[in-house]
Design an enzyme around this catalytic site. Sequence first.
Site, PDB file in Angstrom:
ATOM      1  N   GLY A  54       0.852  -1.331   0.115  1.00 15.96           N
ATOM      2  CA  GLY A  54      -0.114  -0.112   0.132  1.00 15.96           C
ATOM      3  C   GLY A  54       0.867   1.139   0.061  1.00 15.96           C
ATOM      4  N   ILE A  60      -1.335  -5.005   4.924  1.00 11.57           N
ATOM      5  CA  ILE A  60      -0.600  -4.537   3.570  1.00 11.57           C
ATOM      6  C   ILE A  60       0.663  -5.310   3.223  1.00 11.57           C
ATOM      7  CG2 ILE A  60      -1.926  -2.542   3.764  1.00 11.57           C
ATOM      8  CD1 ILE A  60       0.454  -0.948   4.327  1.00 11.57           C
ATOM      9  N   GLY A  61       1.004  -6.242   3.726  1.00 15.63           N
ATOM     10  CA  GLY A  61       2.138  -7.168   3.403  1.00 15.63           C
ATOM     11  C   GLY A  61       3.230  -6.986   4.552  1.00 15.63           C
ATOM     12  N   GLY A 104      -0.761   1.171  12.858  1.00 15.77           N
ATOM     13  CA  GLY A 104      -1.506   0.039  12.668  1.00 15.77           C
ATOM     14  C   GLY A 104      -1.087  -1.258  13.740  1.00 15.77           C
ATOM     15  N   ALA A 105       0.033  -1.459  13.900  1.00 16.22           N
ATOM     16  CA  ALA A 105       0.539  -2.419  14.675  1.00 16.22           C
ATOM     17  C   ALA A 105       0.241  -2.338  16.148  1.00 16.22           C
ATOM     18  CB  ALA A 105       1.855  -2.886  14.447  1.00 16.22           C
ATOM     19  N   LEU A 111       7.491  -6.668  18.307  1.00 18.31           N
ATOM     20  CA  LEU A 111       6.426  -7.594  18.374  1.00 18.31           C
ATOM     21  C   LEU A 111       6.986  -8.901  17.667  1.00 18.31           C
ATOM     22  CD1 LEU A 111       3.413  -5.229  17.875  1.00 18.31           C
ATOM     23  CD2 LEU A 111       4.072  -6.247  19.978  1.00 18.31           C
ATOM     24  N   GLN A 139      10.302  -4.701   7.746  1.00 17.61           N
ATOM     25  CA  GLN A 139      10.069  -3.079   7.678  1.00 17.61           C
ATOM     26  C   GLN A 139      11.143  -2.391   7.511  1.00 17.61           C
ATOM     27  OE1 GLN A 139       6.768  -1.952   7.285  1.00 17.61           O
ATOM     28  NE2 GLN A 139       6.509  -3.913   6.460  1.00 17.61           N
ATOM     29  N   GLY A 158       5.221   2.395  16.331  1.00 19.53           N
ATOM     30  CA  GLY A 158       5.364   1.940  14.954  1.00 19.53           C
ATOM     31  C   GLY A 158       6.870   1.952  14.355  1.00 19.53           C
ATOM     32  N   GLU A 177       7.781   2.922   8.956  1.00 24.04           N
ATOM     33  CA  GLU A 177       8.083   4.279   8.234  1.00 24.04           C
ATOM     34  C   GLU A 177       9.583   4.661   9.077  1.00 24.04           C
ATOM     35  OE1 GLU A 177       4.147   6.258   6.970  1.00 24.04           O
ATOM     36  OE2 GLU A 177       4.457   6.131   8.951  1.00 24.04           O
TER      37      GLU A 177
END
Lengths: 339, 729
Positions: free
Chosen positions: B241, B466-467, B509-510, B614, B622, B686, B689
């Site tokens: 995404g 989203i992957g 999100g996470a 996590l 990521q 997060g 990013e």
Amino acid sequence: MRPFDYTRPENLEVASQALTDGATPIAGGTNLIDLMKLQIMTPEHVVDLTRLPGLSDIDGTPDGGMRIGALVSNSVLAGDPTVRRAYPVLARALLAGASGQIRNKATTGGNLLQRTRCPYFYDTAMPCNKREPNSGCSAQGGIARMCAILGTSPECIAAHPSDMAVAMRALDAQVEIRQTSGETRTLPVGDLYLLPGDNPAKEYALEAGEVITAVILPAPVSGARQTYRKVRDRASYAFALVSVAAVVKMDGDTIESAQLAFGGIGAKPWRDTEVEDVLAGEAPSDELFAKAADVLLRDAWTEESNAFKAPLAKRTLISALRDATGLSGETHFDMGDAA
Amino acid sequence: MTRTFRMNEVQPRLLDETGQGIIGAPLVRPEGHLKVSGQATYAAEAKVENLAHGVLVRATITKGRVLRVDEAGVRDMPGVLAVHMTDERMIRNPAQGMMGESPVRDGKYIEYLGQPIGVVVADTFEQARDAAQRLKLEYSEEEAEVDPDNASETEWTDKEDYGDIDMAMDKAAHSVDEEYITAAHVAGAMEPHAAIAVWEGDKVTLHGSCQLVQFNVKELADALNIEEENVRILSPYIGGGFGSKLGISNEAVAAAIAAKDLGRPVRVVMSRQQVFDAVLRRTETTQRIRLAAEADGTLLGIEHRDRVSNLPNEGFSEPTNQATHFLYGGANRRYRQETARIHRNPSGSVRAPGEAVGMVALETAMDELAEASGVDPVELRLRNIPETHPETGLPYSARMLAECLKDGASSFGWDQRQSPRARREGDWFTGMGVASAARMNMLLPSEARVILTPTGAIVETDMTDIGTGTYAILGQIAGEMLGLPRELVEVRLGDSSFPKAAGSGGSFGAASSGSSVFLACKAIRDQIADKMGCGGDDLTLSNGLARCGNVEKKLEDLIDSDIVEVAQIKPGDTRKEAFSSGFGAHFAEVAVHAWTGEVRVKRMAGTFAAGRILNERTARSQCWGGMIWGIGTALTEAAEHDPRRGHIITRDFANYHMPAHLDVPQLDVKFLEERDDYANPIQAKGIGELGISGAGAAVTNAIYNACGVRIRKFPAHPDVVLEGLMAFD
Ligand SMILES: Cc1cc2nc3c(=O)[nH]c(=O)nc-3n(C[C@H](O)[C@H](O)[C@H](O)COP(=O)(O)OP(=O)(O)OC[C@H]3O[C@@H](n4cnc5c(N)ncnc54)[C@H](O)[C@@H]3O)c2cc1C
Ligand code: SF4
């Protein structure tokens, strides 16, 4: 993509007849199918060449050269032991092109005849004389990064994108063509390509119905160093901004001969023997190489967005010649050419 | 009943006490094998009977009206079922993230070349594509400005000043005042934008590729003028995404319009070229940074100005200075942003909006200050880490920036760094660069349902994967909390009929959805503790066994019927007590060719602290991805806009150069152990990013160290480097 007929003849006669009647040949399809999807090429009849007999072989020739069938894939050619040993510039050029997957499909004939990567040629919202004669040339005044600076015309400044063809030009390759009559003619690879002039839509010196059957390489120049240097916007899987194929033979401390061809800067795979004449018989030096580059670029015509190609070509030539003549002193720092 | 929990105070670190031992473990994704074997059904692959195929029609002018559509010319083509042009429900461009309402709509008016202005539907995809390409349109064309540097209409943000930066510049012992230019980027996800719309009466089901399902439901309903209750979105798998699927997009609206009209399900998939035409890009930026410092490099102040661009009436402007606000100290600070209103294709959030390009400028400027002040770049950063947030005065919740810089420097061998142009092997210069990483952390409302059955657990939320690994981490959190191996936890995502989650975006999100799962599980634990006759704190759950003191029971024996808990996390007072952000440090070593300006990254390493990790495997992935984007930003990626028409002409992956394998060396990623107690009840932050933030600058700072060429125009294509090299001739 428009609906089209598809045939897969088993012999050249049938293929040739269909092509004479206006069909379009397809080999690996890695360029043609993309163009068909975008309706830039809209053939009504596609003739698949891939089952034609006898076009997939690599053979030695009696004079010590090599005959490469038109359907030999780029991967097979790059990996051929003789090519790697005797024509490393060709193996390197092939491996510097596209990606592993594409090279598995792409063929020798198709690679020679692939069409330009000028982005406007692929964008049907924009005028392009090559795609639609007399509509204009969007690259001029646009983004001409991938366009040429030598051999262009006011009608079209597109570059020919093939790496393989650049190496073949440096190697004095001949293209073997089957005419509609069934006879074979050969053409120096440089003569296969037409400069854009006032008709950029006509790109190749082929008549309707003619099929490329092979490329013939003369015997390798013995004792010459060969190198293919490709500068691009990422380390692999990108078309050349500038590339140099060099076959350089030294005689002691002087250059005996140099065969040089260029990609990314020419409307066709570029060769200019006057550049080579500057080098022959001289001792290698950065100044000499710069002089040769100035001869190469004497008629360069650039757009604002590709003006950098003149200095880049000059310095890439210097770099390639430093490598080929041993001036750079580096043989191990070979990054970026094996895609 | 939904239990709502507000993050009003710091919570105990329960996940450090639980007994299953899978939290943080590098477990493989449960859905990974489905993806690599082609069994995961992405939006376009949903099994739907009687499917018709729609292809979007591309506007070929930059601005103006559609006067006439030659429908007759394609109506009779074989297989063509419908031509939907100038429908006033067609959206101009995808919605910005979290808009929750339809973007600008006007089926007839074109505001950028490439705008999808209609859809042609046929029995087969090939027929629809052929007809869409042949459709002839007549326009009345208007003048359009497409150059951000010469736009007549610009909007300024409010003035934002702390102290007096002009005064600071005057009295600075060392200063930097430079302009940095970054190219536009496009998030070319592997899965292009795709949708299948299926109507039953007034209700539409959309199989879509959607990052923020609950918002996308609202956006689609609003675009179609229908009630939200009548929209269901299914988005179980998303092939990338990167922000480009935050808002409902043209293909989804077109599919829904066409399917309703036809009374038949319709699929619309963007071609790769259409993705480059219409999907929200990251704006190009021109940034000016001024740094004022004392003799020892201590910052007196920072100014960060920038110009970005977007279409008229788009509410988004790249928050370029986001990290500049809190990364380094200095009492005197100024920010200004100018948004040029032009008719390039619209811009929006692309992975790390703000930091991805803003930190490239800031971290380059810091490198320039290091050079000017003679302070080592790592040391300069260490010296400028502020005590508290330099603008709000808040303490930092957990900030291991110094540790990351030091750890990274020592494992990278930073002490081997030499002065510019000092290391040369053959015709290649070699050098090292550093940059800080920072990406602020957010907690958003998010809800999940957890069902404990006698044989395992089920997690349901409209959160998306989203992957990134959502399936993996939510399963791990539930397994850890409920004492179950991850295999016994089934995670169901991306269905708008499930409880509403934060969705995937902004790296929230996470931690947000993970917190909701944690809270629902915690409520289940309390119920189990009750059954065991002890308090929740005394309960240990592991491998299907519940233990309180010396009482041990099998979970399956404790549960006679399913235990269902729905919980929601909401941000609360802790965000007013401390400022939360992830931090890190990037190190890169590059080689630069002295003649051609080619750059090769030889090594790259990132050390990060992002709270509780996590799942180490998906977290690492990521960071790899982010660092690779950094290499792209630094060296290869540029969406080139036509100077007359404004659209992107590098519209495929042969022309839009994200890094290829050969551009990416071995990437070392290391996480420092950290808990962020103020962030959320699971102490995670997060990470999606953080890895991209600053990464590009480490590469271009290394270019400077290698060959003495300062990169201020990104990407550093060979010609950019060459220009600098020629100055040494
Ligand atoms: C993403 C991408 C990146 C690429 N990067 C590079 C690169 O870096 N360098 C590079 O050099 N190339 C690159 N290529 C181009 C690639 O090398 C060509 O597409 C390929 O070589 C074409 O061969 P083909 O057999 O697939 O040709 P086709 O697509 O089958 O045909 C190409 C043309 O040749 C004609 N033709 C084919 N065979 C014959 C024949 N025997 N006689 C007469 N006419 C014939 C066809 O009619 C057609 O017009 C790239 C391609 C892609 C898609
Ligand atoms: S350079 Fe040639 S191919 Fe490119 S737009 Fe101009 S005419 Fe077309």
